[in-house]
Design an enzyme around this catalytic site. Structure first.
Site, PDB file in Angstrom:
ATOM      1  N   GLU A 333     -33.082  42.286  96.476  1.00 58.52           N
ATOM      2  CA  GLU A 333     -32.521  42.423  95.128  1.00 58.52           C
ATOM      3  C   GLU A 333     -31.021  42.184  95.205  1.00 58.52           C
ATOM      4  OE1 GLU A 333     -31.109  43.131  91.507  1.00 58.52           O
ATOM      5  OE2 GLU A 333     -33.288  43.106  91.823  1.00 58.52           O
ATOM      6  N   ALA A 366     -31.158  36.305  96.815  1.00 62.09           N
ATOM      7  CA  ALA A 366     -32.461  35.887  97.338  1.00 62.09           C
ATOM      8  C   ALA A 366     -32.414  34.485  97.936  1.00 62.09           C
ATOM      9  CB  ALA A 366     -33.512  35.949  96.231  1.00 62.09           C
ATOM     10  N   ASP A 390     -40.053  38.340  91.072  1.00 62.37           N
ATOM     11  CA  ASP A 390     -39.875  39.052  89.797  1.00 62.37           C
ATOM     12  C   ASP A 390     -38.403  38.992  89.415  1.00 62.37           C
ATOM     13  OD1 ASP A 390     -40.289  40.620  87.562  1.00 62.37           O
ATOM     14  OD2 ASP A 390     -40.263  42.516  88.672  1.00 62.37           O
TER      15      ASP A 390
END
Length: 528
Positions: A333, A366, A390
């Site tokens: 994250e 990421a 996500d």
């Protein structure tokens, strides 16, 4: 009859070496403020309306054009350069200092600030553009009849101070003003610097070149502007809270600006909602529909090691950890502030997933994390049996890179043979081009894709993409070991892969780093 007594015209200021040094210091301070105001406009454009390359280009180009216009418009006033320069600095300090709060409040009350943004860009750019001719005139005021070489040296000094100040402003905004003071206070503090520069020059250096009337007017204007900006600095928190609350239907219980985005949590009764940069991420009464549909199709083959990209609220991790085969979860994250919220205010909702012993949480970009992993992996490096992506909708170029062929190629490399990948892909109803662009982009990275969609009341019709390496798209199904769910079962999942006639699949060119088509798709879909 006696002739009326007139005040003699002010004499040019005698600068001297120290005076020129002081004036060049003022040049640097004013340049810092000028660039900071442009960064304020760009930051607000990105934060309030999502920015985008088109709007960013218009602001930059408009600001530069306004610089030239300001330089031309000030030419008739160069005979009174001292008085005009002080007036420009007062106006620039006041209008620049109020720019952020004006844009923020306008957006909060009216839902758009495009007109104000355009006007602010033009006015602030014109005032900044007027500074250089005025300063050049002042620097040469006590050097009449200088030759071309001397003029060139003066211009070199002026440019050096101007560019050095711009560097200071460019560094001060992202590293000092924005993180410590915020947008509204940061812009106001920048305005105060303009006012201080005007006050020091008017009182120390330019006083002989200003008439008594001009000095009185400047003093009054400085006091009024300083009072307004001082009041704004003291009350910025209350103003921002009141304006922010108008953006959300429910009471705001958490509001903070991280290094990456504005994070807002609202709550009315049992309905908890998370917003990132104004975009809804989940609503607690129906988030289980979204997260069950996102996670469990990717766990159909009973994975042991799972990668979650994004999902800092911990809700996707909660669903992953419910599956009995999962031994390890790596979650990447970007924003540590969202992770902290997941560990604290959202811990009850996510079942304290982020503190589970099976979780390994990484605060990183990421794209960078996957690229570095690909560079250091060897034959013995364990991959992932399932990958769950996500991420927020790609409404900015920064997010668009995470919906590119290059990114999905890195995701593919991280998955083990036979592993499944699932991506949240937006709404096939509201933004169909963006949805099918995502499907095409995943396919272009060498994976076979099965699109599916479910109804989430807070979002409407919402789509996902289930993928695997190989020529055959995976069949959406649930593991025999899957936990009992509130919404999803085999029948619902089979039906989710069927699309109505008015939302048939589209074959589109992929979105890439070089050509982030999906950002445009999403914006056009929302505008409709």
């Amino acid at each position: 009859m006696a002739a009326p007594v007139t005040e003699p015209p002010p004499a040019p200021p005698a600068l001297g070496r120290r005076g020129r040094a002081l004036l060049l210091a003022a040049v640097a301070a004013c340049a810092a403020c000028g660039l900071t105001y442009e960064l304020v406009l760009l930051t607000l454009s990105a934060g309030l309306t999502g920015g985008g390359i088109t709007q960013t280009s218009l602001i930059v180009a408009g600001y530069v054009a306004a610089l030239g216009a300001g330089a031309l418009l000030v030419k008739p006033l160069l005979a009174r350069a001292a008085t005009v320069f002080v007036a420009v600095e007062i106006l620039l300090g006041l209008l620049g200092g109020l720019s952020a709060v004006t844009l923020y409040v306008t957006f909060s009350y009216y839902g758009t600030d495009t007109v104000v943004l355009v006007v602010a860009t033009a006015v602030l750019g014109a005032l900044v553009g007027a500074e250089v001719p005025l300063l050049m005139t002042l620097l040469q005021s006590d050097r009449p009849g200088t030759d071309a070489a001397a003029t060139g040296r003066v211009l070199a000094d002026l440019n050096a101070a101007d560019y050095a100040g711009a560097l200071l402003g460019g560094l001060a905004w992202p590293f000092l003003l924005l993180p410590l003071a915020g947008q509204i206070r940061g812009a106001a503090l920048t305005g105060v610097v303009n006012l201080v520069a005007a006050a020091v020059l008017a009182a120390v250096l330019l006083r002989p070149a200003m008439s008594r009337r001009a000095r009185r007017g400047a003093t009054a204007a400085l006091l009024v502007a300083a009072a307004l900006l001082g009041g704004l600095i003291l009350n910025a928190g209350d103003i921002e809270a009141s304006a922010r609350q108008r953006l959300y239907a429910d009471p705001v219980v958490v509001a903070q600006r991280s290094d990456y985005q504005e994070i807002v949590l609202t709550q009315r009764g049992d309905d908890v909602r998370l917003y990132l940069d104004g975009d809804l991420q989940f609503s607690s009464p129906d988030e289980y529909r979204y997260h069950e549909a996102l996670v469990h199709p990717a766990l159909a083959r009973d994975p042991g090691r799972v990668l979650v990209v994004g999902g800092g609220d911990g809700l996707a991790a909660r669903e992953v950890l419910r599956h009995p085969s999962v031994r390890e979860v790596v979650q990447v994250e970007l924003d540590p502030a969202v992770l902290e919220l997941g560990r604290t205010r959202l811990s009850e909702l996510n079942g304290d997933a982020l503190r589970d012993r099976r979780m390994h949480v990484v605060a990183d970009d990421a794209f960078r994390w996957l690229r570095e992993r690909a560079a250091r992996t060897g034959p013995a490096t364990a991959g992932f049996d399932a990958v769950i992506v996500d991420l927020p909708d790609p409404d900015t170029p920064a997010l668009g890179r995470l919906y590119s062929t290059e990114f999905y190629g890195l995701v593919r490399a991280a998955a083990n043979p036979g592993g499944l990948v699932v991506v949240q892909a937006g709404s096939p109803y509201s933004t169909p081009a963006a949805y099918w662009r995502t499907v095409s982009t995943i396919t272009s990275a060498g994976m076979a894709v099965t699109p599916y969609h479910v109804h989430v009341p807070s979002f409407g019709d919402w789509g996902f993409a289930l993928a695997q390496v190989g020529p055959a798209p995976p069949v959406p199904e649930l593991s025999a070991r899957a936990p009992r769910m509130r919404y999803l079962d085999d029948a619902v999942l089979r039906a989710a892969a069927v699309f109505p006639r008015d939302r048939r699949p589209q074959q589109l060119a992929p979105s890439t780093l070089d050509h982030p088509r999906i950002v445009r798709d999403l914006r056009q879909g929302w505008s409709r």
